[in-house]
Design a protein around this motif. Structure first.
Motif, PDB file in Angstrom:
ATOM      1  N   MET A   1      14.497  74.223   5.897  1.00  0.00           N
ATOM      2  CA  MET A   1      13.537  74.896   5.030  1.00  0.00           C
ATOM      3  C   MET A   1      14.037  74.982   3.594  1.00  0.00           C
ATOM      4  N   LEU A   2      13.137  74.679   2.678  1.00  0.00           N
ATOM      5  CA  LEU A   2      13.340  74.885   1.248  1.00  0.00           C
ATOM      6  C   LEU A   2      12.433  76.025   0.822  1.00  0.00           C
ATOM      7  N   LEU A   3      13.004  77.066   0.235  1.00  0.00           N
ATOM      8  CA  LEU A   3      12.218  78.209  -0.227  1.00  0.00           C
ATOM      9  C   LEU A   3      12.281  78.251  -1.748  1.00  0.00           C
ATOM     10  N   ILE A   4      11.121  78.124  -2.389  1.00  0.00           N
ATOM     11  CA  ILE A   4      11.039  78.087  -3.849  1.00  0.00           C
ATOM     12  C   ILE A   4      10.465  79.409  -4.350  1.00  0.00           C
ATOM     13  N   GLN A   5      11.104  79.943  -5.366  1.00  0.00           N
ATOM     14  CA  GLN A   5      10.799  81.284  -5.855  1.00  0.00           C
ATOM     15  C   GLN A   5      10.416  81.224  -7.334  1.00  0.00           C
ATOM     16  N   ALA A   6       9.375  81.970  -7.712  1.00  0.00           N
ATOM     17  CA  ALA A   6       8.968  82.079  -9.115  1.00  0.00           C
ATOM     18  C   ALA A   6       9.735  83.234  -9.754  1.00  0.00           C
ATOM     19  N   GLU A   7      10.434  82.964 -10.828  1.00  0.00           N
ATOM     20  CA  GLU A   7      11.295  83.989 -11.425  1.00  0.00           C
ATOM     21  C   GLU A   7      10.526  85.244 -11.811  1.00  0.00           C
ATOM     22  N   ASP A   8       9.346  85.081 -12.382  1.00  0.00           N
ATOM     23  CA  ASP A   8       8.572  86.222 -12.886  1.00  0.00           C
ATOM     24  C   ASP A   8       7.353  86.516 -12.016  1.00  0.00           C
ATOM     25  N   ASP A   9       7.504  86.352 -10.718  1.00  0.00           N
ATOM     26  CA  ASP A   9       6.399  86.600  -9.790  1.00  0.00           C
ATOM     27  C   ASP A   9       5.973  88.061  -9.854  1.00  0.00           C
ATOM     28  N   ARG A  10       4.655  88.291  -9.963  1.00  0.00           N
ATOM     29  CA  ARG A  10       4.124  89.651 -10.004  1.00  0.00           C
ATOM     30  C   ARG A  10       3.214  89.927  -8.802  1.00  0.00           C
TER      31      ARG A  10
END
Length: 331
Positions: free
Chosen positions: A262-271
């Protein structure tokens, strides 16, 4: 890097020409299909196939989204050598609704989403002609796909999650949220009504959105809902919020059971979703001996929630990581 992948870095400059030309022609090749989900709710999905492809990606979108919105992503994945299937989850897109007010984002049980995805996988993916099978999911679709993997850890050769909904950002104390949701659950008229602060779908001006920095992609997505009113979904019901929170807890409780690469991608400024839950999920998988790619989420610096609809540089960074990850699990 292929010429097609290089184009991801400069697409916004000529986006209208791309959308009306190559993308429109590609969209005409789609196959739109339907199957019966839990309780007979009609589920719509779309597929793009080529006899030259021996790999497939099942795409699971986020809340309120439709496969109509995912045409650009399908185009890019297809031209990287993958067949593509995209589901419209129950209660949204072109799939059936559960309530008379079709703008209310609702589900009876979050597990219904998972059961629906399993039915699609069994019908279209499991016995299909492909040598490799992958999944790509965004937000709510990430929670659905992860819960599916807890049941079926061998269903896919690799999975990529973009900003998965493992925790929802609610700007109220947790104890207050729990109290309100438990109270609403005991009153059917309330539990199926819009959660506090939400309502019917309405177009939000670009400067007020917190989903993407890409003006052209945001405006294109708004037009889909404006041109096809049946796609519109507004705020979630109280019951959906409760089910969504419980689903996130279930994801973390079963994190050790998810052995799929699994690759989990995260948005730095996720609201929208809580990045801390991504970190915890990766920690739990690592402790169980099957860490996520890189042992932690891949952060897209500066990105908002809709990573796959962000500005070119951020979107290309995520999409290149996804395609490379799948290519690395091609043996």
């Amino acid at each position: 890097m292929s010429q097609h992948r290089e184009s991801w870095l400069r697409r916004e400059k000529t986006f209208a020409a791309f959308a009306m030309g190559p993308l429109a022609a590609f969209w005409q090749q789609r196959e739109e299909c339907e199957l019966a989900g839990v309780d007979g709710i009609p589920l719509r999905f779309v597929r793009f196939r080529s006899a030259r492809h021996d790999r497939v990606i099942l795409v699971s979108p986020g809340r309120i989204e439709s496969y109509v919105k995912y045409a650009e992503l399908a185009y890019d994945l297809f031209h990287c050598g993958f067949d593509v299937l995209i589901i419209d989850h129950r209660g949204q897109g072109r799939s059936g609704r559960m309530l008379s007010d079709t703008h209310r984002g609702h589900v009876v049980h979050f597990s219904d989403y998972v059961d629906d995805l399993e039915r699609l996988w069994q019908r279209e993916i499991a016995e299909g002609p492909w040598r490799k099978r992958y999944a790509l999911a965004h937000s709510m679709g990430g929670a659905i796909t992860t819960l599916f993997l807890q049941r079926n850890p061998q269903a896919f050769d690799a999975v990529a999650l973009c900003a998965p909904m493992f925790g929802i950002i609610i700007r109220l104390p947790d104890w207050m949220v729990r109290h309100l949701l438990d109270w609403a659950e005991g009153h059917q008229r309330v539990r199926e009504d819009y959660a506090i602060g939400t309502g019917r779908w309405r177009p939000l001006p670009f400067p007020l959105n917190v989903l993407t920095h890409s003006r052209v992609r945001y405006r294109r997505n708004l037009r889909f809902y404006a041109d096809e009113p049946g796609l519109r979904v507004g705020g979630p019901t109280w019951h959906w919020v409760r089910e969504g929170i419980l689903a996130g807890e279930q994801v973390l409780a079963g994190a050790a059971e998810v052995t799929t690469p699994m690759l989990l991608i995260q948005a730095e400024d996720d609201r929208v979703v809580d990045n801390r839950m991504h970190d915890r999920f990766c920690e739990l998988r690592a402790e169980a001996g099957h860490p996520c790619e890189g042992e932690k989420p891949l952060m897209i610096n500066g990105a908002w929630h809709e990573i796959l609809f962000e500005k070119d540089a951020m979107r290309a960074g995520a999409l290149n990581a996804i395609v490379d990850f799948f290519d690395n699990h091609n043996q």
